[in-house]
Write an enzyme that holds these catalytic residues in place. Sequence first.
Site, mmCIF file in Angstrom:
data_model
loop_
_atom_site.group_PDB
_atom_site.id
_atom_site.type_symbol
_atom_site.label_atom_id
_atom_site.label_comp_id
_atom_site.label_asym_id
_atom_site.label_seq_id
_atom_site.Cartn_x
_atom_site.Cartn_y
_atom_site.Cartn_z
ATOM 1 N N ARG A 1 14.428 3.610 0.640
ATOM 2 C CA ARG A 1 13.041 3.852 0.213
ATOM 3 C C ARG A 1 12.479 5.113 0.855
ATOM 4 N NH1 ARG A 1 10.117 -1.326 1.674
ATOM 5 N NH2 ARG A 1 8.260 -0.265 0.942
ATOM 6 N N ARG B 1 7.411 -6.017 9.301
ATOM 7 C CA ARG B 1 6.139 -6.221 8.596
ATOM 8 C C ARG B 1 6.076 -7.610 7.980
ATOM 9 N NH1 ARG B 1 4.254 -1.571 4.548
ATOM 10 N NH2 ARG B 1 6.056 -2.174 3.302
ATOM 11 N N LYS C 1 -0.321 3.063 5.714
ATOM 12 C CA LYS C 1 -1.270 3.500 4.688
ATOM 13 C C LYS C 1 -2.199 2.390 4.249
ATOM 14 C CE LYS C 1 1.306 4.686 1.666
ATOM 15 N NZ LYS C 1 2.116 4.568 0.561
ATOM 16 N N ARG D 1 8.661 -9.139 2.745
ATOM 17 C CA ARG D 1 9.041 -8.620 1.432
ATOM 18 C C ARG D 1 10.524 -8.297 1.393
ATOM 19 N NH1 ARG D 1 5.107 -3.830 -0.464
ATOM 20 N NH2 ARG D 1 7.108 -2.860 -0.861
ATOM 21 N N ARG E 1 2.103 9.286 -6.975
ATOM 22 C CA ARG E 1 3.401 9.228 -6.340
ATOM 23 C C ARG E 1 4.329 10.324 -6.810
ATOM 24 N NH1 ARG E 1 5.788 3.391 -4.913
ATOM 25 N NH2 ARG E 1 3.669 2.769 -4.439
#
Length: 220
Positions: free
Chosen positions: A176, A122, A13, A165, A88
Site C-alpha cells: 500500500r 491500528r 490523516k 482491518r 488520490r
Amino acid sequence: MKLIFLGPPGVGKGTYASRIGPLMGIPQISTGDLVRGEIKNQTPLGEKIKEYSDKGLLVPDEVITEMLKKRLEEDDAQKGFILDGFPRTLNQAGLLENVAEIDQVINLNLADNVLVQKISARRICRNCGDIYNIADIHEGDIHMPPVLPKKEGACDRCGGPLYHRDDDKEGVVRERLLVYKKETQPLIDYYREKGILKDFHVNAGPKQMVPKLMELIKGK
Ligand code: ADP
Ligand code: ZN
C-alpha cells in the site's frame, strides 16, 4: 476553510482530520467512509462500487467525484471541510477543481518503517470508524505513545467493537505504501507548485501534534 489532508496510509490523516475538524467547526469528509456507507446501506451505487473496494482497487474517478460532490452540497460543508482520502490521483485533483476551491493542502509525513509499525497496530471501531493504536513507538526523535481505548477492545465514542482491518496486516502494508508513492506523490508536487501545500512532520502522538497542526493551518 477548505482543506485537503494528504499523507501515506498510517500517518494519522483520519485521526488528525477527526480532531482538527471539530476544533475548526468544519466536517471531516472521508471518501473511504462515503464508500463504506454506500456499501453498508446496499444502495444501487453501493452494489456497483463494492466490486472495486473488495479488491482494494480505486473506485473510478467519475463515480467517486460525483459522490463527493453530493456530500459537499450538504449544509454542514458550506463553511469549509477537511478532505481525507481525496483526491488520490492527479485526475481527481483536476475534477475537484470544478467542485471546490481549496485553500490549503496539508502534507502529513512520517518515516516508512514507523508507518509499517503503526498501521499493523491500528484498531478501528466497526460502528463509527474511530481509530486507536496499540503500538508504542520509539525511533530516533520519534516518540508515539499508543492511543488506547479506555476499555480494551471497545470504542470510547460509541462502545462498538474494535477490529484489525485485513489490509492493515503487515504483508499488505508495504504494498500500500508503494501504491501511495506511485499514485499520490504526484499530487504533492502539483499542490506545491500551486503554492498551497504545507508540510507537516509527525514525530509524536496526536496529543502533542494536534496543537502544532492547528498553528500550521492558522498561520497562513
Ligand atoms: P485505504 O486507505 O485502504 O485506501 P480508504 O478507507 O481510504 O482505505 O478507502 C477504502 C476504499 O474506498 C478504497 O480501497 C477505494 O476502493 C475507495 N476509495 C476511497 N477514496 C477513494 C478515492 N479518492 N478514489 C477512488 N477510490 C476511493
Ligand atoms: Zn465507535
